[in-house]
Design a protein around this motif. Structure first.
Motif, PDB file in Angstrom:
ATOM      1  N   SER A  71      14.987  -0.335   1.018  1.00  0.00           N
ATOM      2  CA  SER A  71      13.571   0.024   1.111  1.00  0.00           C
ATOM      3  C   SER A  71      13.043   0.543  -0.223  1.00  0.00           C
ATOM      4  O   SER A  71      11.910   0.281  -0.618  1.00  0.00           O
ATOM      5  N   ILE A  72      13.895   1.279  -0.955  1.00  0.00           N
ATOM      6  CA  ILE A  72      13.481   1.779  -2.265  1.00  0.00           C
ATOM      7  C   ILE A  72      13.263   0.623  -3.234  1.00  0.00           C
ATOM      8  O   ILE A  72      12.295   0.586  -4.005  1.00  0.00           O
ATOM      9  N   ASN A  73      14.143  -0.374  -3.176  1.00  0.00           N
ATOM     10  CA  ASN A  73      13.987  -1.537  -4.049  1.00  0.00           C
ATOM     11  C   ASN A  73      12.703  -2.294  -3.746  1.00  0.00           C
ATOM     12  O   ASN A  73      11.995  -2.746  -4.655  1.00  0.00           O
ATOM     13  N   LEU A  74      12.386  -2.451  -2.445  1.00  0.00           N
ATOM     14  CA  LEU A  74      11.156  -3.150  -2.077  1.00  0.00           C
ATOM     15  C   LEU A  74       9.929  -2.381  -2.531  1.00  0.00           C
ATOM     16  O   LEU A  74       8.944  -2.968  -2.994  1.00  0.00           O
ATOM     17  N   SER A  75       9.959  -1.056  -2.395  1.00  0.00           N
ATOM     18  CA  SER A  75       8.812  -0.253  -2.808  1.00  0.00           C
ATOM     19  C   SER A  75       8.565  -0.345  -4.312  1.00  0.00           C
ATOM     20  O   SER A  75       7.453  -0.128  -4.787  1.00  0.00           O
ATOM     21  N   ILE A  76       9.604  -0.651  -5.073  1.00  0.00           N
ATOM     22  CA  ILE A  76       9.444  -0.810  -6.524  1.00  0.00           C
ATOM     23  C   ILE A  76       9.009  -2.225  -6.877  1.00  0.00           C
ATOM     24  O   ILE A  76       8.166  -2.450  -7.748  1.00  0.00           O
ATOM     25  N   LEU A  77       9.583  -3.210  -6.180  1.00  0.00           N
ATOM     26  CA  LEU A  77       9.312  -4.601  -6.530  1.00  0.00           C
ATOM     27  C   LEU A  77       7.926  -5.060  -6.100  1.00  0.00           C
ATOM     28  O   LEU A  77       7.267  -5.814  -6.831  1.00  0.00           O
ATOM     29  N   LEU A  78       7.460  -4.629  -4.928  1.00  0.00           N
ATOM     30  CA  LEU A  78       6.174  -5.122  -4.427  1.00  0.00           C
ATOM     31  C   LEU A  78       5.013  -4.783  -5.365  1.00  0.00           C
ATOM     32  O   LEU A  78       4.205  -5.657  -5.685  1.00  0.00           O
ATOM     33  N   PRO A  79       4.865  -3.533  -5.822  1.00  0.00           N
ATOM     34  CA  PRO A  79       3.772  -3.262  -6.774  1.00  0.00           C
ATOM     35  C   PRO A  79       3.876  -4.098  -8.045  1.00  0.00           C
ATOM     36  O   PRO A  79       2.854  -4.526  -8.599  1.00  0.00           O
ATOM     37  N   LEU A  80       5.083  -4.325  -8.523  1.00  0.00           N
ATOM     38  CA  LEU A  80       5.231  -5.150  -9.719  1.00  0.00           C
ATOM     39  C   LEU A  80       4.765  -6.583  -9.478  1.00  0.00           C
ATOM     40  O   LEU A  80       4.079  -7.183 -10.312  1.00  0.00           O
ATOM     41  N   ILE A  81       5.132  -7.116  -8.305  1.00  0.00           N
ATOM     42  CA  ILE A  81       4.711  -8.494  -7.989  1.00  0.00           C
ATOM     43  C   ILE A  81       3.205  -8.581  -7.875  1.00  0.00           C
ATOM     44  O   ILE A  81       2.561  -9.500  -8.412  1.00  0.00           O
ATOM     45  N   PHE A  82       2.595  -7.615  -7.184  1.00  0.00           N
ATOM     46  CA  PHE A  82       1.134  -7.619  -7.049  1.00  0.00           C
ATOM     47  C   PHE A  82       0.451  -7.469  -8.401  1.00  0.00           C
ATOM     48  O   PHE A  82      -0.581  -8.089  -8.681  1.00  0.00           O
ATOM     49  N   GLY A  83       1.021  -6.629  -9.280  1.00  0.00           N
ATOM     50  CA  GLY A  83       0.440  -6.450 -10.596  1.00  0.00           C
ATOM     51  C   GLY A  83       0.477  -7.737 -11.413  1.00  0.00           C
ATOM     52  O   GLY A  83      -0.507  -8.091 -12.086  1.00  0.00           O
ATOM     53  N   VAL A  84       1.605  -8.450 -11.336  1.00  0.00           N
ATOM     54  CA  VAL A  84       1.712  -9.717 -12.071  1.00  0.00           C
ATOM     55  C   VAL A  84       0.721 -10.746 -11.533  1.00  0.00           C
ATOM     56  O   VAL A  84       0.053 -11.465 -12.290  1.00  0.00           O
TER      57      VAL A  84
END
Length: 225
Positions: free
Chosen positions: A154-167
């Motif tokens: 869950s911690i990994n997803l919380s970090i990856l999702l904002p990065l994907i949306f930002g890109v």
């Protein structure tokens, strides 16, 4: 004669037994010790003070007279070793210790703690038993590790999702700017709207003036031309 010989034999056996008991009071051992396959065991034997500087030994075999000495001290406190067996005398405490390591099932037997002296040695019988080592079992995964793995995911997803949306947002903005720039360039380079050919209408007044200046015949020729 036969009865006399039997009596002598009985007296001899009784004497030997009493002598052995008297000798065994000079040294004592644990009686029975046990160890595990692959492990080690320690045997501690005690003796009276007057045997302090005498040699001590560790002997294997059920029969006292036929046992095989494995290790023996030299009369000092220096440790002696043979294969997986060692012996060390502590002359201050009047004890000596025998250690057996890397035990196997074949090490199970009858042994003797002994003191070497003039005449018959002193000894104490020790029974050694070897038990199988407990089977190793792997513990099943606990719920704690299960929860820790889920928490890490869950911690990994919380970090990856904002990065994907930002890109994705940056790509969208870049595409919009590129489209706007192309539209501006098309507007600047567009040609002016074409107009149709100019249509000349005859001036009625010009015809009238021309008829006044020229005679009718000349006018007719001029029109033909």
């Amino acid at each position: 004669m036969g009865g006399l010989g039997e009596n002598k034999m009985h007296l001899f056996l009784l004497f030997f037994f009493l002598f052995h008991l008297a000798g065994s009071s000079e040294i004592s051992g644990p009686g029975v010790v046990s160890g595990l396959v692959g492990g080690s065991l320690t045997v501690q034997c005690c003796y009276v003070q007057k045997w302090r500087s005498y040699k001590k030994w560790w002997c294997r075999g059920a029969e006292w007279n036929n046992c095989r000495i494995l290790v023996k001290t030299n009369g000092s406190e220096q440790e002696a070793q043979w294969k997986n067996v060692s012996i060390k005398d502590n002359q201050k405490n009047y004890t000596f210790t025998v250690t057996m390591v890397k035990l196997t099932k074949s090490d199970a037997d009858t042994y003797w703690c002994g003191i070497e002296k003039y005449g018959t040695d002193h000894g104490a019988k020790v029974k050694v038993t070897i038990n199988p080592a407990p089977a190793e079992t792997k513990a099943p995964p606990t719920m704690t590790s299960h929860h820790s793995n889920a928490r890490a995911d869950s911690i990994n997803l919380s970090i990856l999702l904002p990065l994907i949306f930002g890109v994705l947002l940056l790509l969208l903005v870049a595409a919009s700017l590129l489209a706007l720039r192309m539209m501006k360039q098309q507007k600047k380079g567009a040609p002016a709207p074409r107009r149709g050919p100019l249509l000349c209408k005859p001036d009625p007044t010009a015809n009238q003036n021309l008829s006044r200046l020229l005679p009718e015949e000349g006018l007719h020729k001029a029109l033909l031309l």
